[in-house]
Design a protein around this motif. Structure first.
Motif, PDB file in Angstrom:
ATOM      1  N   PRO A 266       0.803  -1.223   0.000  1.00 36.15           N
ATOM      2  CA  PRO A 266       0.000   0.000   0.000  1.00 36.15           C
ATOM      3  C   PRO A 266       0.837   1.275   0.000  1.00 36.15           C
ATOM      4  N   ILE A 267       1.978   1.256   0.659  1.00 40.34           N
ATOM      5  CA  ILE A 267       2.859   2.423   0.665  1.00 40.34           C
ATOM      6  C   ILE A 267       3.401   2.671  -0.735  1.00 40.34           C
ATOM      7  N   LEU A 268       3.840   1.602  -1.402  1.00 39.10           N
ATOM      8  CA  LEU A 268       4.369   1.757  -2.757  1.00 39.10           C
ATOM      9  C   LEU A 268       3.304   2.295  -3.704  1.00 39.10           C
ATOM     10  N   ARG A 269       2.080   1.810  -3.593  1.00 38.61           N
ATOM     11  CA  ARG A 269       1.011   2.284  -4.486  1.00 38.61           C
ATOM     12  C   ARG A 269       0.735   3.773  -4.273  1.00 38.61           C
ATOM     13  N   LYS A 270       0.701   4.184  -3.024  1.00 40.98           N
ATOM     14  CA  LYS A 270       0.452   5.593  -2.716  1.00 40.98           C
ATOM     15  C   LYS A 270       1.589   6.476  -3.230  1.00 40.98           C
ATOM     16  N   LYS A 271       2.818   6.076  -2.969  1.00 40.78           N
ATOM     17  CA  LYS A 271       3.966   6.887  -3.366  1.00 40.78           C
ATOM     18  C   LYS A 271       4.140   6.885  -4.890  1.00 40.78           C
ATOM     19  N   LEU A 272       3.764   5.789  -5.532  1.00 41.81           N
ATOM     20  CA  LEU A 272       3.837   5.747  -6.996  1.00 41.81           C
ATOM     21  C   LEU A 272       2.859   6.754  -7.587  1.00 41.81           C
ATOM     22  N   SER A 273       1.672   6.845  -6.999  1.00 38.89           N
ATOM     23  CA  SER A 273       0.680   7.815  -7.475  1.00 38.89           C
ATOM     24  C   SER A 273       1.138   9.250  -7.232  1.00 38.89           C
ATOM     25  N   GLU A 274       2.008   9.448  -6.242  1.00 35.55           N
ATOM     26  CA  GLU A 274       2.549  10.771  -5.934  1.00 35.55           C
ATOM     27  C   GLU A 274       3.831  11.062  -6.709  1.00 35.55           C
ATOM     28  N   ARG A 275       4.205  10.154  -7.598  1.00 36.07           N
ATOM     29  CA  ARG A 275       5.408  10.284  -8.434  1.00 36.07           C
ATOM     30  C   ARG A 275       6.691  10.379  -7.609  1.00 36.07           C
ATOM     31  N   LEU A 276       6.722   9.637  -6.522  1.00 39.08           N
ATOM     32  CA  LEU A 276       7.914   9.575  -5.689  1.00 39.08           C
ATOM     33  C   LEU A 276       8.700   8.276  -5.902  1.00 39.08           C
ATOM     34  N   ILE A 277       8.244   7.464  -6.867  1.00 42.14           N
ATOM     35  CA  ILE A 277       8.901   6.194  -7.158  1.00 42.14           C
ATOM     36  C   ILE A 277       9.218   6.118  -8.645  1.00 42.14           C
ATOM     37  N   SER A 278      10.449   5.770  -8.964  1.00 44.21           N
ATOM     38  CA  SER A 278      10.819   5.436 -10.336  1.00 44.21           C
ATOM     39  C   SER A 278      10.867   3.912 -10.463  1.00 44.21           C
ATOM     40  N   THR A 279      10.770   3.425 -11.686  1.00 39.63           N
ATOM     41  CA  THR A 279      10.688   1.979 -11.905  1.00 39.63           C
ATOM     42  C   THR A 279      11.593   1.570 -13.061  1.00 39.63           C
ATOM     43  N   GLU A 280      11.882   0.287 -13.102  1.00 33.22           N
ATOM     44  CA  GLU A 280      12.528  -0.311 -14.271  1.00 33.22           C
ATOM     45  C   GLU A 280      11.953  -1.705 -14.460  1.00 33.22           C
ATOM     46  N   LEU A 281      12.042  -2.218 -15.680  1.00 30.94           N
ATOM     47  CA  LEU A 281      11.575  -3.571 -15.979  1.00 30.94           C
ATOM     48  C   LEU A 281      12.791  -4.434 -16.268  1.00 30.94           C
ATOM     49  N   TYR A 282      12.969  -5.481 -15.459  1.00 34.14           N
ATOM     50  CA  TYR A 282      14.111  -6.383 -15.619  1.00 34.14           C
ATOM     51  C   TYR A 282      13.659  -7.668 -16.307  1.00 34.14           C
ATOM     52  N   ILE A 283      14.409  -8.067 -17.326  1.00 34.35           N
ATOM     53  CA  ILE A 283      14.006  -9.225 -18.137  1.00 34.35           C
ATOM     54  C   ILE A 283      14.838 -10.468 -17.828  1.00 34.35           C
ATOM     55  N   GLY A 284      15.865 -10.351 -16.995  1.00 29.84           N
ATOM     56  CA  GLY A 284      16.769 -11.472 -16.732  1.00 29.84           C
ATOM     57  C   GLY A 284      16.193 -12.509 -15.787  1.00 29.84           C
ATOM     58  N   GLN A 285      17.071 -13.324 -15.237  1.00 33.66           N
ATOM     59  CA  GLN A 285      16.648 -14.416 -14.353  1.00 33.66           C
ATOM     60  C   GLN A 285      16.057 -13.887 -13.053  1.00 33.66           C
ATOM     61  N   TRP A 286      14.909 -14.431 -12.710  1.00 32.76           N
ATOM     62  CA  TRP A 286      14.253 -14.090 -11.442  1.00 32.76           C
ATOM     63  C   TRP A 286      13.290 -15.208 -11.102  1.00 32.76           C
ATOM     64  N   ASP A 287      13.411 -15.740  -9.913  1.00 33.40           N
ATOM     65  CA  ASP A 287      12.508 -16.790  -9.443  1.00 33.40           C
ATOM     66  C   ASP A 287      12.077 -16.484  -8.021  1.00 33.40           C
TER      67      ASP A 287
END
Length: 221
Positions: free
Chosen positions: A180-201
């Motif tokens: 919930p904190i991330l969703r709120k801060k994302l809406s406030e434009r306080l979070i940047s993001t990236e999309l990683y395509i490599g190995q992740w499990d």
């Protein structure tokens, strides 16, 4: 810069493997999951590490001790029985972490290069989260990329992120989820993001753990 590895979860879905063992200590390619993270952080030049503990935490502490035998320095943040959830665990550990730090879930396996996070320039109160393409167990995703509209396709939070300490300013210490904190801060434009395509499990079930170890063994033959 320091990093925090989240290792306090109960691991209910991994039973019976976690009956007497914390999930981050389950082995992948012959090593505890958490050891892979420590090696990755060390390779990126990050040698100050904080690990939060709750369920069977003594097993993590007994294995890694102060981290010196792994070439790092480890501090521990002991939580109450049952843990504090993700945000609560981070907030309790803030006095150990400094002004800006990396956080990694202890129950994922990835080849993501954390050195890229250390090179980011974040403003006060900001965070950066790493997203991955949606796995079968989370087909709807969690978050959109920060530069796209909220109606855009969602991706899955990898459990890898970086925060300025004051990102959590005003949130009281106690059990507190991170989502919930991330969703709120994302809406406030306080979070940047990236999309990683490599190995992740995400090692969320015994079956996923077996499948990952089989894939890795096959790749090394």
């Amino acid at each position: 810069m320091k990093a925090m590895i989240l290792a306090a979860g109960r691991g209910q879905r991994m039973m019976p493997l976690t009956q007497n063992m914390p999930k981050p200590m389950l082995k992948v390619a012959g090593k505890p999951l958490i050891e892979h993270h420590i090696n990755s952080l060390k390779a990126a030049g990050i040698k100050g590490i904080v690990i939060n503990l709750a369920w069977q935490g003594d097993k993590i502490k007994d294995y890694f001790k102060d981290g010196s035998q792994f070439g790092v320095s480890i501090e521990y943040s002991q939580e109450i029985k049952g843990g504090l959830e993700t945000a609560g665990g981070i907030i309790q550990a803030l006095p150990l972490l400094g002004d800006s730090f990396i956080v990694i879930n202890g129950d994922v396996f990835t080849d993501y290069d954390v050195s890229s996070l250390a090179q980011l320039h974040l403003q006060p109160g900001e965070a950066h989260i790493v997203l991955i393409e949606n796995p079968p167990h989370n087909s709807e995703g969690d978050f959109t990329l920060s530069h796209l509209s909220p109606e855009s396709p969602k991706y899955t939070f990898s459990g890898i992120s970086r925060y300025q300490a004051d990102f959590f300013k005003g949130i009281e210490l106690g059990s507190c989820p991170l989502g919930p904190i991330l969703r709120k801060k994302l809406s406030e434009r306080l979070i940047s993001t990236e999309l990683y395509i490599g190995q992740w499990d995400d090692i969320g079930t015994p079956e996923r753990l077996v499948a990952l170890n089989e894939r890795l063994a096959l790749a090394n033959t």
